[in-house]
Design a protein around this motif. Structure first.
Motif, PDB file in Angstrom:
ATOM      1  N   SER A   3     -41.567  -3.698  33.449  1.00 42.70           N
ATOM      2  CA  SER A   3     -41.097  -2.872  32.419  1.00 42.70           C
ATOM      3  C   SER A   3     -41.823  -3.618  31.069  1.00 42.70           C
ATOM      4  N   CYS A   4     -41.685  -3.048  30.059  1.00 43.01           N
ATOM      5  CA  CYS A   4     -42.316  -3.500  28.796  1.00 43.01           C
ATOM      6  C   CYS A   4     -41.498  -3.029  27.695  1.00 43.01           C
ATOM      7  N   THR A   5     -41.531  -3.844  26.555  1.00 37.48           N
ATOM      8  CA  THR A   5     -40.734  -3.477  25.128  1.00 37.48           C
ATOM      9  C   THR A   5     -41.813  -3.080  24.380  1.00 37.48           C
ATOM     10  N   ILE A   6     -41.561  -1.757  23.802  1.00 37.33           N
ATOM     11  CA  ILE A   6     -42.509  -1.061  22.904  1.00 37.33           C
ATOM     12  C   ILE A   6     -41.945  -0.983  21.542  1.00 37.33           C
ATOM     13  N   THR A   7     -42.529  -1.194  20.292  1.00 39.58           N
ATOM     14  CA  THR A   7     -42.098  -0.885  19.036  1.00 39.58           C
ATOM     15  C   THR A   7     -42.955   0.280  18.574  1.00 39.58           C
ATOM     16  N   PHE A   8     -42.370   1.232  18.115  1.00 44.90           N
ATOM     17  CA  PHE A   8     -42.859   2.445  17.587  1.00 44.90           C
ATOM     18  C   PHE A   8     -42.874   2.533  15.970  1.00 44.90           C
ATOM     19  N   HIS A   9     -43.775   2.730  15.430  1.00 43.68           N
ATOM     20  CA  HIS A   9     -43.696   2.772  13.891  1.00 43.68           C
ATOM     21  C   HIS A   9     -44.217   4.124  13.535  1.00 43.68           C
ATOM     22  N   VAL A  10     -43.639   4.647  12.429  1.00 42.03           N
ATOM     23  CA  VAL A  10     -44.156   6.095  11.993  1.00 42.03           C
ATOM     24  C   VAL A  10     -43.840   5.857  10.495  1.00 42.03           C
ATOM     25  N   VAL A  11     -44.444   6.823   9.941  1.00 39.11           N
ATOM     26  CA  VAL A  11     -44.528   6.746   8.422  1.00 39.11           C
ATOM     27  C   VAL A  11     -43.976   8.172   7.986  1.00 39.11           C
ATOM     28  N   VAL A  12     -42.613   8.409   7.292  1.00 39.10           N
ATOM     29  CA  VAL A  12     -42.117   9.327   6.939  1.00 39.10           C
ATOM     30  C   VAL A  12     -41.458   9.216   5.678  1.00 39.10           C
ATOM     31  N   GLN A  13     -41.904  10.486   4.841  1.00 39.12           N
ATOM     32  CA  GLN A  13     -41.440  10.479   3.503  1.00 39.12           C
ATOM     33  C   GLN A  13     -40.012  10.625   3.493  1.00 39.12           C
ATOM     34  N   THR A  14     -39.317   9.804   2.532  1.00 39.35           N
ATOM     35  CA  THR A  14     -37.834   9.640   2.606  1.00 39.35           C
ATOM     36  C   THR A  14     -37.131  11.210   2.176  1.00 39.35           C
ATOM     37  N   SER A  15     -38.055  11.868   1.367  1.00 36.69           N
ATOM     38  CA  SER A  15     -37.529  13.286   1.131  1.00 36.69           C
ATOM     39  C   SER A  15     -37.444  13.860   2.435  1.00 36.69           C
ATOM     40  N   GLU A  16     -38.372  13.717   3.285  1.00 37.53           N
ATOM     41  CA  GLU A  16     -38.045  14.584   4.548  1.00 37.53           C
ATOM     42  C   GLU A  16     -37.038  14.353   5.356  1.00 37.53           C
ATOM     43  N   VAL A  17     -36.737  13.001   5.389  1.00 41.33           N
ATOM     44  CA  VAL A  17     -35.521  12.490   6.347  1.00 41.33           C
ATOM     45  C   VAL A  17     -34.339  13.267   5.603  1.00 41.33           C
ATOM     46  N   GLY A  18     -34.063  12.959   4.378  1.00 44.19           N
ATOM     47  CA  GLY A  18     -32.956  13.472   3.690  1.00 44.19           C
ATOM     48  C   GLY A  18     -31.822  12.455   4.278  1.00 44.19           C
ATOM     49  N   ASP A  19     -30.572  13.315   4.598  1.00 42.79           N
ATOM     50  CA  ASP A  19     -29.406  12.767   5.221  1.00 42.79           C
ATOM     51  C   ASP A  19     -29.573  12.725   6.611  1.00 42.79           C
ATOM     52  N   GLY A  20     -30.728  12.834   7.442  1.00 41.63           N
ATOM     53  CA  GLY A  20     -30.939  12.873   8.701  1.00 41.63           C
ATOM     54  C   GLY A  20     -31.450  11.568   9.128  1.00 41.63           C
ATOM     55  N   VAL A  21     -31.739  11.266  10.542  1.00 38.63           N
ATOM     56  CA  VAL A  21     -32.311  10.134  10.907  1.00 38.63           C
ATOM     57  C   VAL A  21     -33.512  10.319  11.783  1.00 38.63           C
ATOM     58  N   VAL A  22     -34.470   9.430  11.928  1.00 42.23           N
ATOM     59  CA  VAL A  22     -35.855   9.448  12.639  1.00 42.23           C
ATOM     60  C   VAL A  22     -35.244   9.276  14.168  1.00 42.23           C
ATOM     61  N   SER A  23     -35.892   9.944  15.073  1.00 39.30           N
ATOM     62  CA  SER A  23     -35.718   9.617  16.345  1.00 39.30           C
ATOM     63  C   SER A  23     -37.055  10.120  16.920  1.00 39.30           C
ATOM     64  N   ILE A  24     -37.174   9.736  18.339  1.00 32.22           N
ATOM     65  CA  ILE A  24     -37.961  10.048  19.275  1.00 32.22           C
ATOM     66  C   ILE A  24     -37.696  10.703  20.527  1.00 32.22           C
ATOM     67  N   GLN A  25     -38.458  11.687  21.040  1.00 41.51           N
ATOM     68  CA  GLN A  25     -38.016  12.384  22.142  1.00 41.51           C
ATOM     69  C   GLN A  25     -39.356  12.671  23.090  1.00 41.51           C
ATOM     70  N   GLY A  26     -39.185  12.374  24.420  1.00 43.68           N
ATOM     71  CA  GLY A  26     -40.249  12.449  25.264  1.00 43.68           C
ATOM     72  C   GLY A  26     -40.000  12.812  26.560  1.00 43.68           C
ATOM     73  N   ASN A  27     -41.007  12.996  27.673  1.00 40.12           N
ATOM     74  CA  ASN A  27     -40.881  13.458  28.978  1.00 40.12           C
ATOM     75  C   ASN A  27     -40.347  12.655  29.854  1.00 40.12           C
ATOM     76  N   ILE A  28     -39.773  11.352  29.508  1.00 41.25           N
ATOM     77  CA  ILE A  28     -39.262  10.191  30.531  1.00 41.25           C
ATOM     78  C   ILE A  28     -37.799  10.145  30.021  1.00 41.25           C
ATOM     79  N   PRO A  29     -36.990   9.796  31.182  1.00 40.33           N
ATOM     80  CA  PRO A  29     -35.772   9.593  30.986  1.00 40.33           C
ATOM     81  C   PRO A  29     -35.300   8.415  29.645  1.00 40.33           C
ATOM     82  N   GLU A  30     -35.961   7.443  29.387  1.00 41.07           N
ATOM     83  CA  GLU A  30     -35.788   6.485  28.528  1.00 41.07           C
ATOM     84  C   GLU A  30     -36.017   7.199  27.123  1.00 41.07           C
ATOM     85  N   LEU A  31     -36.610   8.342  27.167  1.00 45.34           N
ATOM     86  CA  LEU A  31     -36.964   8.925  25.801  1.00 45.34           C
ATOM     87  C   LEU A  31     -36.328  10.399  25.786  1.00 45.34           C
TER      88      LEU A  31
END
Length: 104
Positions: A3-31
């Protein structure tokens, strides 16, 4: 299997996030298998547009696959209550775990 530990970084304008949260989805169980993964990004204390999440993945560092395959695919998303907004464009594909940091 390693296994390995990966850090993901993304730049998102605060106005796009608003009162939401940034997340990640993928095609493996861990995502989350393209469902809500429960992996939420933390906003950087130094820049309101930088978001980070660290994830343990079931791949060894330097694992490779054939040129036409991927270890996993993913997209960044913004979750606002029951609404999930995926980033535009094709899925992101990882074919080689060569770094511990994925930057967008």
């Amino acid at each position: 299997r390693g296994s390995c530990t990966i850090t993901f970084h993304v730049v998102v304008q605060t106005s796009e996030v608003g009162d939401g949260v940034v997340s990640i989805q993928g095609n493996i169980p861990e995502l989350g298998n393209w469902q809500r993964s429960g992996i939420y990004f933390t906003q950087s204390p130094f820049s309101s547009e930088d978001w980070y999440a660290t994830v343990e993945l079931p791949f060894e560092m330097n694992k490779r696959v054939k040129w036409n395959e991927s270890l996993f695919d993913y997209k960044y998303v913004i979750e606002k209550g029951s609404e999930v907004v995926f980033e535009d464009g094709d899925n992101r594909s990882v074919t080689h775990i060569k770094e511990e940091f994925y930057d967008v």
